[in-house]
Design an enzyme around this catalytic site. Structure first.
Site, PDB file in Angstrom:
ATOM      1  N   HIS A   1       0.898  -1.268   0.022  1.00 36.79           N
ATOM      2  CA  HIS A   1       0.064  -0.137   0.078  1.00 36.79           C
ATOM      3  C   HIS A   1       0.777   1.273   0.129  1.00 36.79           C
ATOM      4  CE1 HIS A   1      -2.771   3.035   2.103  1.00 36.79           C
ATOM      5  NE2 HIS A   1      -3.612   2.469   0.858  1.00 36.79           N
TER       6      HIS A   1
ATOM      7  N   ASP B   1      -6.224   1.752  -2.101  1.00 40.11           N
ATOM      8  CA  ASP B   1      -6.852   1.489  -0.913  1.00 40.11           C
ATOM      9  C   ASP B   1      -7.707   0.305  -1.039  1.00 40.11           C
ATOM     10  OD1 ASP B   1      -5.854   3.859   0.149  1.00 40.11           O
ATOM     11  OD2 ASP B   1      -7.731   4.880   0.293  1.00 40.11           O
TER      12      ASP B   1
END
Length: 138
Positions: A63, A105
């Site tokens: 991420h 996300d």
């Protein structure tokens, strides 16, 4: 540094996509999103260094790398559009930057859901001082 970040998140009411990211995590894991992962391992939360401690921490590493590749907007402050359709997260922005943030996300939330069996409480509130191994490259 991570302590300052969590205080800032509390003070600003979790604005922008941080609250959206938390919502995605909630839906995919059934946990209290951001606060279940904010201080987890070497990469979940602000910053990151060393080697990811487990598959859950690796979700955060990926991420972070994803956010690092986003150009044209601030991933932590951008508000994007998304929806949940039949249990899937669907990013719906036409703006390429906002769509990229949403995809970062979305992929992380799915990763958390797929790796819940690796979540180990010993990595909660983990100090970056314990992340001594050489950092991996994205």
């Amino acid at each position: 540094m991570r302590t300052l970040w969590i205080v800032a998140v509390w003070l600003m009411g979790v604005e922008g996509d941080l609250s959206q990211f938390g919502d995605m995590i909630n839906k995919k894991t059934g946990t209290f999103g951001l606060f279940s992962y904010i201080y987890y391992g070497c990469y979940c939360g602000w910053g990151g260094k060393g080697k990811p401690q487990d598959a859950t921490d690796r979700c955060c590493f990926v991420h972070d790398c994803c956010y690092g590749s986003v150009n044209g907007c601030d991933p932590k402050l951008s508000t994007y559009s998304y929806s949940f359709q039949n249990g899937d997260i669907v990013c719906g922005d036409d703006d390429p930057c906002l769509r990229a943030v949403c995809e970062c996300d979305r992929v992380a939330a799915i990763c958390f859901g797929e790796n819940m069996n690796t979540y180990d409480k010993k990595y909660m509130l983990y100090s970056l001082f314990d992340c001594k191994e050489e950092s991996e490259k994205c």
